[in-house]
Design an enzyme around this catalytic site. Structure first.
Site, PDB file in Angstrom:
ATOM      1  CG  ASP A 255      17.709  44.897  76.730  1.00 51.36           C
ATOM      2  OD1 ASP A 255      18.131  45.510  77.291  1.00 51.36           O
ATOM      3  OD2 ASP A 255      17.132  43.773  77.056  1.00 51.36           O
TER       4      ASP A 255
ATOM      5  CD  GLU B  12      21.806  47.157  77.724  1.00 54.96           C
ATOM      6  OE1 GLU B  12      21.829  47.814  78.907  1.00 54.96           O
ATOM      7  OE2 GLU B  12      20.994  46.471  77.482  1.00 54.96           O
TER       8      GLU B  12
END
Length: 696
Positions: free
Chosen positions: A339, A376
């Protein structure tokens, strides 16, 4: 009782069972005193035993450690750490708080857990999360190992553990809904769908109360531990239940041929900013674990959640790598999606580093070799690294694929060239690195944003239920509601939306790269226009299993689409090309409505594509028509002879079951042109002098 010198050790960090007891070790550079606390029960307000770690005999460098005989797996424990409480110097020690072990492999959460109590002054022992001693050697893996499937053969299904089976109509028992065990019970559905990997939204222990206005943090992007599975995802009530149930789930998925990828959050923690709670890192050594502002009483906030983990500090860096190694070695996971991974490229002052040590540590670690690592490649402070993320092994969530494919099917002006690049693996982004197409993880929807149903049903977000006056969530959705905002009974609107959903699936599955689909998109799951359902632990976010029947045609379409990921059926899997690999290796040509005459102008909304591979004896022809009217496309010669036919595999403008058929049963198409319906995809194949029935 004081243990002898040779029984206590600074390594390994955390709690390690050995020699009829356990060794405990924790790092704190600035602490003046460390106490180890044992609890008989999770709810206890007072420890049953307190061990003050002697700084003269049991501190080496900045490691505080002690061996305690008689400790067994399942023991509940925590720390109190003493030191300066001086926020102006970045010091936030609070000896009244019970702290989690940063390396604790289990977390016990009392029923009375209170985030507010951890943020307020005073003793919070009864309401604090506590660590659990774990001996991973006690579990029987029965020969299980990570699957190590090639990325070229990977189809990712992004899902939420709780949301997958929490709905009352899931068919899962009441005690196991929303748990790892519930997911196990639904593995046959995943097998029938055909996906090869599940990417689980965060399963590290997180703080569900880390949410404004008393709502629930549903997604789980609020970690308090990087080694422990989330307690609430276990149907078992004992302290070790989450650990065993998670491993049971991994083992069961592996037996079904499905890999497990974890969405991991190493960019921030649930301790938030200067007003947030003291749960672990803040109270153990705030200046080490977090990136602080020029004013050390304030936290840098590149994550958008209040704080930023100091990922390139040597101690934090080691903890991140140790966590990944633990989840691979002891928990058998197959990969990780990071993330806001671009935050891991920042140094302790927030500057972007050209060669971030933590990212290279992850990539080059020998135990992690072969593990899927997916970035990401952006953060909440504007850093965007899609196409330029560091390293050789990192895959990337391709946000440009999402945006450009959405724009094309919305018929945006000037979207065709970008669409073509995305379809061929985004060479404009990745060619400079000389990487394979699998560098790109292709997706149109994910947990963050509209579901696929809502992408074709709403032009505006509808997040009123989040109680933030609809200010939260992205305003740039590139969605199109097909003429009506929200649900519609108009047959024409219903048909168009169904077609658009199938268009998105076809492009995602056939594009060069690793395809990823969102849980429930295959049955048109809706969030009623909410594009930021992070706090919606209810039917807004849960998989509604009645949709399996309601949208059986879409589910059938996706299953048949996935089933043809391998080009031939009569060869060993390792020797068969995927359709994506076939397209990548084939002789390719772009066409318009006329052969070899693609229209790349800004007002063009359609293109055709042919791919021929002599050694496979196959040629494919694909039409992507985002125009709002039917168009007649010239067809190239199908085979060696002029009379050789094309076989139509997909035409999304047709009603089910003609929209997609089994590959080998594709009907032949006659004529020199094919009429592609408005906003549709057509895929045809032909055999180059080879009998197509047994092999293709």
């Amino acid at each position: 009782m004081k243990t002898s010198e040779n029984e206590s050790a600074s390594s390994p960090l955390g709690a390690a069972i050995r020699h009829g007891g356990a060794n405990f070790s924790v790092f704190s550079r600035h602490a003046s005193k460390v106490e180890l606390l044992f609890f008989d029960r999770t709810e206890d307000s007072h420890p049953s035993r307190v061990i003050a770690i002697d700084p003269l005999t049991n501190r080496t460098y900045h490691y505080w450690y002690v061996y305690v005989p008689g400790v067994q797996s399942g023991q509940i424990y925590g720390y109190r750490v003493h030191g300066p409480s001086d926020p102006s110097r970045g010091m936030r020690f609070d000896s009244a708080k019970v702290l989690l072990d940063p390396y604790g492999c289990g977390v016990a959460v009392p029923r009375s857990y209170s985030r507010d109590a951890a943020a307020a002054g005073g003793d919070n022992a009864a309401m604090a999360m506590k660590s659990v001693v774990v001996d991973p050697r006690l579990y029987n893996w029965e020969g299980d190992r990570p699957l190590r499937r090639a990325s070229s053969r990977t189809i990712v299904y992004e899902m939420h553990v709780r949301g997958f089976t929490r709905h009352p109509n899931s068919g899962v028992g009441e005690q196991t809904r929303g748990t790892f065990q519930g997911l196990i019970e639904k593995i046959p559905y995943l097998q029938q769908l055909g996906v090869t990997a599940v990417e689980l939204l965060p399963v590290f222990q997180f703080d569900p109360q880390d949410c404004p206005q008393g709502r629930v943090n549903y997604w789980g992007y609020a970690p308090v531990s990087f080694f422990a599975p989330h307690q609430a995802y276990s149907s078992r009530q004992n302290a070790l239940g989450p650990l065993d149930e998670f491993r049971d789930m991994v083992k069961a998925l592996h037996r079904a041929g499905i890999e497990v990828i974890l969405d991991v959050v190493f960019n921030h923690t649930a301790e938030s900013d200067h007003t947030g709670p003291t749960q672990c890192f803040k109270g153990i050594d705030n200046r080490v674990y977090y990136v602080l502002e020029h004013d050390p009483s304030r936290y840098a906030n590149y994550s958008g959640t209040g704080n930023t983990l100091n990922a390139n500090h040597p101690v934090v860096r080691r903890m991140i790598v140790d966590s990944l190694r633990y989840w691979v070695e002891e928990m058998h996971v197959d990969g990780f999606r990071f993330d806001l991974a671009s935050i891991l490229a920042r140094d302790s002052s927030g500057e972007v580093m050209s060669n971030p040590p933590v990212l290279w540590d992850i990539e080059s670690d020998p135990l992690l070799a072969g593990t899927k690592i997916i970035a990401e490649a952006w953060d909440a402070a504007g850093l965007y690294q899609v196409g330029s993320f560091i390293g050789d092994s990192w895959k990337e969530w391709n946000g440009r694929f999402r945006d450009d494919v959405r724009g094309f099917w919305r018929s945006d002006a000037g979207s065709l060239r970008q669409f073509a690049d995305r379809y061929l693996g985004s060479p404009d982004l990745y060619r400079h690195k000389g990487r394979e197409a699998e560098q790109s993880v292709n997706f149109v929807t994910c947990h963050d944003g509209f579901t696929l149903n809502d992408l074709v049903s709403y032009e505006q977000k509808h997040n009123e239920a989040n109680n933030e006056d609809n200010r939260d969530g992205s305003n740039d959705n590139r969605s199109w509601n097909c003429g009506v905002e929200g649900p519609s009974d108009d047959p024409a609107i219903v048909k168009l939306r169904n077609r658009q959903v199938k268009n998105f699936f076809t492009v995602t599955m056939l594009s060069l790269g690793v395809p990823m689909i969102l849980m429930g998109d295959e049955v048109r799951r809706t969030q009623h226009g909410n594009n930021n359902a992070y706090c919606q632990d209810n039917e807004t976010s849960w998989f509604d299993w009645s949709l399996v029947q309601k949208h059986a045609d879409v589910l059938r379409f996706v299953r048949l689409l996935i089933a043809r990921r391998l080009l031939r059926d009569n060869e060993p899997e390792s020797q068969r090309l995927t359709l994506s690999q076939f397209i990548g290796q084939a002789h390719k040509a772009w066409h318009g409505v006329k052969l070899a005459q693609p229209d790349w102008s800004d007002h063009s909304h359609s293109v055709a594509f042919s791919a021929e591979l002599q050694k496979e004896g196959i040629v494919c022809y694909m039409i992507f028509n985002a125009y709002w009217e039917s168009l007649d496309f010239e067809l190239p010669q199908a085979g060696i002879e002029e009379t050789d036919p094309w076989h139509r595999w997909i035409d999304t403008s047709l009603e089910s079951p003609h929209d997609i058929v089994e590959w080998q049963n594709a009907p032949s198409v006659s004529g020199s042109t094919y009429r592609a319906g408005p906003r549709s995809v057509v895929v045809m194949w032909a055999s180059l002098g080879v009998d197509p029935t047994p092999g293709v």
